[in-house]
Write an enzyme that holds these catalytic residues in place. Structure first.
Site, PDB file in Angstrom:
ATOM      1  N   TYR A 194       0.827  -1.222   0.000  1.00  0.00           N
ATOM      2  CA  TYR A 194       0.000   0.000   0.000  1.00  0.00           C
ATOM      3  C   TYR A 194       0.859   1.271   0.000  1.00  0.00           C
ATOM      4  CZ  TYR A 194      -3.159   3.709   1.434  1.00  0.00           C
ATOM      5  OH  TYR A 194      -3.831   4.909   1.505  1.00  0.00           O
ATOM      6  N   LYS A 235       1.240   4.080  -3.062  1.00  0.00           N
ATOM      7  CA  LYS A 235       0.885   5.496  -2.898  1.00  0.00           C
ATOM      8  C   LYS A 235       2.096   6.376  -3.205  1.00  0.00           C
ATOM      9  CE  LYS A 235      -2.669   6.900  -1.709  1.00  0.00           C
ATOM     10  NZ  LYS A 235      -3.891   7.164  -2.533  1.00  0.00           N
TER      11      LYS A 235
HETATM   12  N1  NAI Z   1      -8.729   6.418   5.057  1.00  0.00           N
HETATM   13  C1  NAI Z   1      -7.616   7.030   5.419  1.00  0.00           C
HETATM   14  O1  NAI Z   1      -7.296   7.161   6.606  1.00  0.00           O
HETATM   15  C2  NAI Z   1      -6.718   7.604   4.364  1.00  0.00           C
HETATM   16  C3  NAI Z   1      -6.985   7.497   3.008  1.00  0.00           C
HETATM   17  N2  NAI Z   1      -6.125   8.058   2.080  1.00  0.00           N
HETATM   18  C4  NAI Z   1      -6.404   8.001   0.641  1.00  0.00           C
HETATM   19  O2  NAI Z   1      -7.665   8.590   0.407  1.00  0.00           O
HETATM   20  C5  NAI Z   1      -8.293   7.978  -0.701  1.00  0.00           C
HETATM   21  C6  NAI Z   1      -9.694   7.565  -0.328  1.00  0.00           C
HETATM   22  O3  NAI Z   1      -9.617   6.651   0.743  1.00  0.00           O
HETATM   23  P1  NAI Z   1     -10.918   6.189   1.537  1.00  0.00           P
HETATM   24  O4  NAI Z   1     -12.039   7.088   1.213  1.00  0.00           O
HETATM   25  O5  NAI Z   1     -10.520   5.972   2.935  1.00  0.00           O
HETATM   26  O6  NAI Z   1     -11.140   4.763   0.876  1.00  0.00           O
HETATM   27  P2  NAI Z   1     -12.490   4.091   0.352  1.00  0.00           P
HETATM   28  O7  NAI Z   1     -12.163   2.676   0.078  1.00  0.00           O
HETATM   29  O8  NAI Z   1     -13.623   4.392   1.239  1.00  0.00           O
HETATM   30  O9  NAI Z   1     -12.731   4.853  -1.021  1.00  0.00           O
HETATM   31  C7  NAI Z   1     -12.047   4.540  -2.195  1.00  0.00           C
HETATM   32  C8  NAI Z   1     -13.018   4.596  -3.344  1.00  0.00           C
HETATM   33  O10 NAI Z   1     -12.309   4.282  -4.540  1.00  0.00           O
HETATM   34  C9  NAI Z   1     -13.101   3.396  -5.293  1.00  0.00           C
HETATM   35  N3  NAI Z   1     -12.271   2.550  -6.128  1.00  0.00           N
HETATM   36  C10 NAI Z   1     -11.465   1.548  -5.723  1.00  0.00           C
HETATM   37  N4  NAI Z   1     -10.912   0.950  -6.779  1.00  0.00           N
HETATM   38  C11 NAI Z   1     -11.377   1.596  -7.873  1.00  0.00           C
HETATM   39  C12 NAI Z   1     -11.184   1.427  -9.258  1.00  0.00           C
HETATM   40  N5  NAI Z   1     -10.403   0.442  -9.739  1.00  0.00           N
HETATM   41  N6  NAI Z   1     -11.806   2.264 -10.100  1.00  0.00           N
HETATM   42  C13 NAI Z   1     -12.623   3.233  -9.635  1.00  0.00           C
HETATM   43  N7  NAI Z   1     -12.856   3.428  -8.334  1.00  0.00           N
HETATM   44  C14 NAI Z   1     -12.245   2.614  -7.464  1.00  0.00           C
HETATM   45  C15 NAI Z   1     -13.865   2.556  -4.279  1.00  0.00           C
HETATM   46  O11 NAI Z   1     -15.007   1.961  -4.850  1.00  0.00           O
HETATM   47  C16 NAI Z   1     -14.164   3.579  -3.205  1.00  0.00           C
HETATM   48  O12 NAI Z   1     -15.400   4.188  -3.414  1.00  0.00           O
HETATM   49  C17 NAI Z   1      -7.409   6.797  -1.119  1.00  0.00           C
HETATM   50  O13 NAI Z   1      -6.661   7.176  -2.246  1.00  0.00           O
HETATM   51  C18 NAI Z   1      -6.500   6.592   0.082  1.00  0.00           C
HETATM   52  O14 NAI Z   1      -5.250   6.092  -0.313  1.00  0.00           O
HETATM   53  C19 NAI Z   1      -5.029   8.752   2.476  1.00  0.00           C
HETATM   54  C20 NAI Z   1      -4.725   8.875   3.801  1.00  0.00           C
HETATM   55  C21 NAI Z   1      -5.519   8.314   4.846  1.00  0.00           C
HETATM   56  C1  LIG Z   2      -4.610  -2.831  18.385  1.00  0.00           C
HETATM   57  C2  LIG Z   2      -4.083  -2.696  17.025  1.00  0.00           C
HETATM   58  C3  LIG Z   2      -2.597  -2.738  17.022  1.00  0.00           C
HETATM   59  C4  LIG Z   2      -4.588  -1.382  16.447  1.00  0.00           C
HETATM   60  C5  LIG Z   2      -4.690  -1.463  14.967  1.00  0.00           C
HETATM   61  C6  LIG Z   2      -5.039  -0.135  14.399  1.00  0.00           C
HETATM   62  C7  LIG Z   2      -4.748  -0.107  12.896  1.00  0.00           C
HETATM   63  C8  LIG Z   2      -5.763  -0.953  12.195  1.00  0.00           C
HETATM   64  C9  LIG Z   2      -4.710   1.326  12.398  1.00  0.00           C
HETATM   65  C10 LIG Z   2      -3.626   2.130  13.163  1.00  0.00           C
HETATM   66  C11 LIG Z   2      -3.106   3.173  12.198  1.00  0.00           C
HETATM   67  C12 LIG Z   2      -3.990   3.062  10.984  1.00  0.00           C
HETATM   68  C13 LIG Z   2      -3.444   3.573   9.638  1.00  0.00           C
HETATM   69  C14 LIG Z   2      -3.017   5.017   9.717  1.00  0.00           C
HETATM   70  O1  LIG Z   2      -4.069   5.839  10.190  1.00  0.00           O
HETATM   71  C15 LIG Z   2      -2.507   5.543   8.405  1.00  0.00           C
HETATM   72  C16 LIG Z   2      -3.276   5.154   7.208  1.00  0.00           C
HETATM   73  C17 LIG Z   2      -3.203   5.921   6.098  1.00  0.00           C
HETATM   74  C18 LIG Z   2      -3.766   5.536   4.877  1.00  0.00           C
HETATM   75  O2  LIG Z   2      -3.488   6.129   3.836  1.00  0.00           O
HETATM   76  C19 LIG Z   2      -4.661   4.365   4.816  1.00  0.00           C
HETATM   77  C20 LIG Z   2      -5.093   3.853   6.141  1.00  0.00           C
HETATM   78  C21 LIG Z   2      -3.960   3.827   7.157  1.00  0.00           C
HETATM   79  C22 LIG Z   2      -2.895   2.844   6.659  1.00  0.00           C
HETATM   80  C23 LIG Z   2      -4.522   3.408   8.546  1.00  0.00           C
HETATM   81  C24 LIG Z   2      -5.019   1.939   8.512  1.00  0.00           C
HETATM   82  C25 LIG Z   2      -5.424   1.397   9.885  1.00  0.00           C
HETATM   83  C26 LIG Z   2      -4.326   1.578  10.917  1.00  0.00           C
HETATM   84  C27 LIG Z   2      -3.120   0.719  10.545  1.00  0.00           C
END
Ligand code: NAI
Ligand SMILES: CC(C)CCC[C@@H](C)[C@H]1CC[C@H]2[C@@H]3[C@H](O)CC4=CC(=O)CC[C@]4(C)[C@H]3CC[C@]12C
EC number: 1.1.1.-
Length: 369
Positions: free
Chosen positions: A159, A163
Site C-alpha cells: 500500500y 501510494k
Molecule cells: N482512510 C484514510 O485514513 C486515508 C486514506 N487516504 C487516501 O484517500 C483515498 C480515499 O480513501 P478512503 O475514502 O478511505 O477509501 P475508500 O475505500 O472508502 O474509497 C475509495 C473509493 O475508490 C473506489 N475505487 C477503488 N478501486 C477503484 C477502481 N479500480 N476504479 C474506480 N474506483 C475505485 C472505491 O469503490 C471507493 O469508493 C485513497 O486514495 C487513500 O489512499 C489517504 C490517507 C488516509
Molecule cells: C490494536 C491494534 C494494534 C490497532 C490497529 C489499528 C490499525 C488498524 C490502524 C492504526 C493506524 C492506521 C493507519 C493510519 O491511520 C494511516 C493510514 C493511512 C492511509 O493512507 C490508509 C489507512 C492507514 C494505513 C490506517 C489503517 C489502519 C491503521 C493501521
C-alpha cells in the site's frame, strides 16, 4: 478560473467519489464551489445517495467505471476542467494482492494522468497519504514534522509503496503539455489517519467494544502519538486546492501538502476514545495489557495464518506486523504550508469534528451501516 458573476461553467470529476473521503469531497464541492456546472462522480461502485444529489442546481453525473481501464477514464474525463483523483485501494490487511493494489493505485493514477494529457484537462489534485513518508519499517518517530522534515523513507508494504509511486507520477507530470498546448498543473494532498462520518474502522472498533460489554483493551502505549485529521477538513482542502490551482500554478504546481487541522495529538486508541467514550465504551488499562513482544508474536502468527489459509479463505485480522508497526510509531504533523500557499484554514473546529463523529457513531448502532 478568475472570480466572476457569470453562469457556473466548470466541470469537475472526482474519482472514488463514492468512498469514505470521496463522498465528503463530492458534497463539499456542491456546497462550496459556486462555479461548478457539472460534477462527475466516477467510481467502481456507485452509491444510492448520489440520486438525491441529482435534484440540485448542479448537474451530477454518476459514472460507473474502473481507473485501471484507460479508455473508461479518458471517456469520463473528456471536457472536464479539474480532476480530483481520490480513488484508491486502501488495504493494509492483505485483502487484495500486491498486484491488484499496484494496478489500482499506480496504473490507475497513470491512466488519470494520460487522460488529462489526452483530453486537455489542465488541473489534477491527487489524494496521496502520510504513508508515502512513513512510519518507516525501522519505526523511527516522525514528531510534529512538516513537508520539509528530513526522514528516512523506507517502504516495504504494497500500500505505501503504491501510494508513493503514484504520488511521484503525479508530481512528475506537473508541466506536461495537455491537449491544446497548456501545461498540466498537479499537486498531492497527504492526509494523516482520516476520521469522521463513514469511517469503517472506527465503526468496527465500536462494534467490537459493544460485543466486549462496553470495553476495549489498550494495546498501544498512550505516549505514541498518531496523526489524525477530520474528513470534512480533508475534503475542504481538496476543494480549496482545486479552486486555487489556476491562480497559483507557479507556487502550487508539483507541490505536496499534509492535511491537518486542530485535532489533538494522541495515541490511536486514545483518540478513538474521544468518540467511543461518549458512545458508552471504556478503554481498559493505563498501560498496554499485553507486552509488546507478545503483540509482535500475535501479529506474526496472524500473518502466518493468513498465508496458510489463503488457498481456503481470506483471513484478514486488524492486527498484523504492518498495522502494529504503524499504530506503535509516533507520526504527527505540524505545518502551515497549506495556509501559506492557498489560504487553508480548517472549516470544522475540533469540537465540531468530534460532535459530528460521535453523532455518526451513535447512528451506526443497530443500523446496517
Ligand atoms: N482512510 C484514510 O485514513 C486515508 C486514506 N487516504 C487516501 O484517500 C483515498 C480515499 O480513501 P478512503 O475514502 O478511505 O477509501 P475508500 O475505500 O472508502 O474509497 C475509495 C473509493 O475508490 C473506489 N475505487 C477503488 N478501486 C477503484 C477502481 N479500480 N476504479 C474506480 N474506483 C475505485 C472505491 O469503490 C471507493 O469508493 C485513497 O486514495 C487513500 O489512499 C489517504 C490517507 C488516509
Ligand atoms: C490494536 C491494534 C494494534 C490497532 C490497529 C489499528 C490499525 C488498524 C490502524 C492504526 C493506524 C492506521 C493507519 C493510519 O491511520 C494511516 C493510514 C493511512 C492511509 O493512507 C490508509 C489507512 C492507514 C494505513 C490506517 C489503517 C489502519 C491503521 C493501521
Amino acid at each position: 478560473m478568475a472570480e466572476s458573476i457569470q453562469a457556473p461553467m466548470l466541470v469537475y470529476l472526482v474519482t472514488g467519489g463514492c468512498g469514505f473521503l470521496g463522498e465528503h469531497i463530492v458534497r463539499m464541492l456542491l456546497e462550496q464551489e459556486p462555479r461548478l456546472r457539472e460534477l462527475r462522480v466516477f467510481d467502481l461502485h456507485l452509491s444510492s445517495w448520489l440520486e438525491e444529489l441529482k435534484t440540485g442546481p448542479v448537474q451530477v453525473t454518476a459514472i460507473q467505471g474502473d481507473v485501471t481501464q484507460a479508455h473508461e477514464v479518458a471517456a469520463a474525463m473528456a471536457g472536464t476542467h479539474v480532476v480530483i483523483h481520490t480513488a484508491g485501494l486502501v488495504d493494509v490487511f492483505g485483502r487484495a494482492s500486491p498486484k491488484t493494489i499496484h494496478e489500482v493505485n499506480v496504473q490507475g493514477t497513470q491512466n488519470v494522468i494520460e487522460a488529462c494529457v489526452q483530453t486537455g484537462t489542465q488541473f489534477l489534485v491527487y489524494t496521496s497519504s502520510m504513508e508515502v513518508v512513513g512510519p518507516n519499517i525501522k519505526g523511527h518517530p516522525f514528531y510534529r514534522g512538516n513537508e520539509d522534515t528530513p526522514y528516512e523513507i523506507v517502504h516495504k508494504h504494497p500500500y505505501p509503496c503504491s501510494k508513493a509511486r503514484a504520488e511521484q507520477l503525479v508530481l512528475e507530470a506537473n508541466g506536461r503539455k495537455v491537449r491544446g498546448g497548456l501545461p498540466l498543473v498537479t499537486c498531492a494532498l497527504r492526509p494523516t489517519g482520516i476520521y469522521g462520518e463513514g469511517h469503517q474502522i472506527m465503526r468496527d472498533f465500536y462494534r467490537q467494544g459493544l460485543r466486549l460489554r462496553g470495553r476495549l483493551f489498550r494495546a498501544i502505549p498512550a505516549s505514541v502519538e498518531h496523526g489524525r485529521v477530520y474528513v470534512g477538513n480533508v475534503a475542504w482542502m481538496h476543494v480549496l486546492v482545486a479552486r486555487e490551482l489556476e491562480q497559483r500554478a507557479g507556487l502550487m504546481g508539483g507541490q505536496v501538502y499534509f492535511c491537518y487541522d486542530k485535532s489533538p495529538y494522541k495515541s490511536y486508541e486514545d483518540f478513538n476514545m474521544e468518540f467511543l467514550g461518549p458512545c458508552g465504551l471504556r478503554l481498559v488499562g493505563t498501560r498496554p495489557l499485553l507486552p509488546y513482544w507478545l503483540l509482535v508474536l500475535l501479529a506474526t502468527l496472524n500473518a502466518l495464518l493468513q498465508w496458510l489459509l489463503r488457498p481456503l479463505l481470506l483471513y484478514t485480522p486488524l492486527l498484523n506486523p504492518y498495522t502494529l508497526a504503524v499504530a506503535n510509531t509516533t507520526f504527527t504533523v505540524s505545518t502551515n504550508k497549506a495556509q501559506r500557499h492557498f489560504g487553508y484554514k480548517p472549516l470544522f473546529s475540533w469540537e465540531e469534528s468530534r460532535a459530528r463523529t460521535i453523532l455518526w457513531v451513535q447512528s451506526t448502532e443497530g443500523s446496517g451501516q
